[in-house]
Design a protein around this motif. Structure first.
Motif, PDB file in Angstrom:
ATOM      1  N   TRP A   9     -18.949  36.515  41.798  1.00 29.74           N
ATOM      2  CA  TRP A   9     -17.738  36.811  41.497  1.00 29.74           C
ATOM      3  C   TRP A   9     -17.630  38.097  40.505  1.00 29.74           C
ATOM      4  N   LEU A  10     -18.861  38.016  39.726  1.00 29.32           N
ATOM      5  CA  LEU A  10     -18.829  39.069  38.699  1.00 29.32           C
ATOM      6  C   LEU A  10     -19.093  40.630  39.259  1.00 29.32           C
ATOM      7  N   CYS A  11     -19.896  40.356  40.634  1.00 26.18           N
ATOM      8  CA  CYS A  11     -20.125  41.836  41.167  1.00 26.18           C
ATOM      9  C   CYS A  11     -18.526  41.990  42.021  1.00 26.18           C
ATOM     10  N   VAL A  12     -18.094  41.142  42.537  1.00 28.17           N
ATOM     11  CA  VAL A  12     -16.746  41.487  43.105  1.00 28.17           C
ATOM     12  C   VAL A  12     -15.791  41.945  42.225  1.00 28.17           C
ATOM     13  N   VAL A  13     -15.659  41.209  41.242  1.00 27.62           N
ATOM     14  CA  VAL A  13     -14.680  41.709  40.211  1.00 27.62           C
ATOM     15  C   VAL A  13     -14.796  43.273  39.720  1.00 27.62           C
ATOM     16  N   PHE A  65     -15.012  43.648  48.782  1.00 23.06           N
ATOM     17  CA  PHE A  65     -15.308  42.101  48.585  1.00 23.06           C
ATOM     18  C   PHE A  65     -16.625  41.596  49.336  1.00 23.06           C
ATOM     19  N   ALA A  66     -16.660  42.124  50.514  1.00 21.41           N
ATOM     20  CA  ALA A  66     -17.584  41.634  51.448  1.00 21.41           C
ATOM     21  C   ALA A  66     -19.056  42.357  51.056  1.00 21.41           C
ATOM     22  N   ALA A  68     -19.645  43.620  47.860  1.00 21.79           N
ATOM     23  CA  ALA A  68     -20.291  43.139  46.644  1.00 21.79           C
ATOM     24  C   ALA A  68     -20.759  41.691  46.848  1.00 21.79           C
ATOM     25  N   TRP A  69     -20.241  40.924  47.753  1.00 22.94           N
ATOM     26  CA  TRP A  69     -20.860  39.430  47.802  1.00 22.94           C
ATOM     27  C   TRP A  69     -22.028  39.516  48.593  1.00 22.94           C
ATOM     28  N   ALA A  70     -22.370  40.577  49.445  1.00 24.97           N
ATOM     29  CA  ALA A  70     -23.699  40.661  50.137  1.00 24.97           C
ATOM     30  C   ALA A  70     -24.814  41.274  49.220  1.00 24.97           C
ATOM     31  N   PHE A  71     -24.339  42.056  48.174  1.00 24.24           N
ATOM     32  CA  PHE A  71     -25.301  42.623  47.227  1.00 24.24           C
ATOM     33  C   PHE A  71     -25.464  41.598  46.214  1.00 24.24           C
ATOM     34  N   ALA A  72     -24.630  40.680  45.715  1.00 23.58           N
ATOM     35  CA  ALA A  72     -24.792  39.651  44.936  1.00 23.58           C
ATOM     36  C   ALA A  72     -25.873  38.772  45.565  1.00 23.58           C
ATOM     37  N   ALA A  73     -25.841  38.298  46.821  1.00 22.59           N
ATOM     38  CA  ALA A  73     -26.527  37.408  47.380  1.00 22.59           C
ATOM     39  C   ALA A  73     -28.020  38.110  47.589  1.00 22.59           C
TER      40      ALA A  73
END
Length: 86
Positions: A9-13, A65-66, A68-73
């Motif tokens: 969520w931090l990456c998405v924001v 969003f997608a 950033a979430w992939a990067f975070a994962a």
């Protein structure tokens, strides 16, 4: 150990704030005409993005969003797997 939910969520924001700032920058008149054209062309590399369309802005936000979430994962997996002690 990093939490995927929190880090994700931090990456998405962060990505969405940067996206909004870049979109707003496309409307500011401090660039040359050629600079504005380049700025718009870069955004139009996103599939389905048309400059000035609200639907395109939402589609771009969904792409970010997608991504950033992939990067975070990936980052959480790399971090957590590197601190595992054997």
């Amino acid at each position: 150990m990093l939490s995927l939910k929190r880090y994700g969520w931090l990456c998405v924001v962060g990505a969405e704030v940067a996206y909004a700032a870049c979109l707003a920058g496309g409307y500011l008149p401090f660039r040359t005409a050629r600079g504005v054209e380049l700025h718009h062309a870069i955004f139009e590399t996103l599939p389905g993005f048309v400059w000035g369309s609200a639907g395109s802005y939402l589609l771009g936000a969904l792409y970010l969003f997608a991504g950033a979430w992939a990067f975070a994962a990936y980052m959480v997996w790399m971090h957590n797997s590197s601190i595992v002690q054997k």
